[in-house]
Design a protein around this motif. Structure first.
Motif: not given
Lengths: 134, 134
Positions: A109, A112-114, A116-123, B89, B126, B128-130, B132
């Motif tokens: 997970q 995948v988030a990274e 796409h250029g994101y940090d995973l905060v929660d899921h 996401m 799902v 939840y992201v921010e 980077k």
DNA sequence: CTAATTGCAAAAGCTTTGCAGCGCA
DNA sequence: TGCGCTGCAAAGCTTTTGCAATTAG
């Protein structure tokens, strides 16, 4: 001991809060809706309003004492935070909730988030399952 | 062509159903709440009641034309079924919804369910992201 | 004493339902 | 024509909020 948790969270130690915390800790099924908690309070002869249950659960969530889940069906389910993250499997026949944890899925997970250029905060991961045989 | 889909689902071809199907197919953001669909209908000068939107979306869901998601926040989100399963996401800063698919995660989920003696019927994942940098 | 907390009832969202009238097949 | 479908308004559910009374520290 519960009092410590409440104080640390910046919450006054009141009867409703202590009672609700105890109910969540001692429930046989650790996944409770606000309504479930309210019913448990009634059975324990405690005079606590449903609105207070919602307010307290929300405060507990913000304090990190409790985790809120939004399973299918419109209402929230709360669960005591025991420090061990896990996901859920819900049996569609019996409604039974089973906890599980997969380090591999967790890591994927994040990847995948990274990617796409994101940090995973929660899921939120919920598997809807059925008994195998049939 | 839409008419075929409706007929196959055992639904009469009515103006509200055709319109709603078109809106879902042509929307720039494929994830729409009932309210979103209703607003789109109003903008298109179509006289369709909100209740009908809900009824039609539920029928579409049962017919497999549409998938219903329950993201955080209490309301449902609908999306045209294009045959390609994917997860979501959600960016917590912008609300943007990004689709992704991981065959590995899919397989692991199935393994987890089966190792507990269940068949995997469905799942909801799902992230939840921010953004980077920050 | 004073600000935080609670209960009650009312309100707020989202979604569903009853019912009379309208429309597709 | 007949049954399905729709609109409207009302009701249902979970959750939130306003406010006066109560209570912890």
């Amino acid at each position: 001991m519960d009092n410590q948790q409440l104080k640390k969270a910046g919450l006054k130690v009141t009867l409703p809060r202590v009672k609700i915390l105890q109910i969540l800790e001692n429930s046989e099924d650790p996944h409770m809706s606000a309504e479930d908690v309210y019913k448990a309070l009634m059975e324990a002869e405690e005079e606590v309003g449903l609105a207070t249950v919602y307010r307290v659960l929300t405060q507990f969530e913000q304090a990190g004492l409790v985790v809120r889940h939004n399973f299918e069906g419109g209402h929230s389910v709360f669960e005591i935070e025991r420090g061990e993250h896990h996901d859920h499997m819900v049996c569609m026949k019996t409604g039974k909730v089973i906890e599980f944890h997969s380090e591999t899925i967790e890591r994927l997970q994040k990847e995948v988030a990274e990617s796409h250029g994101y940090d995973l905060v929660d899921h939120s991961l919920v598997l809807y399952v059925e008994p195998k045989d049939k």
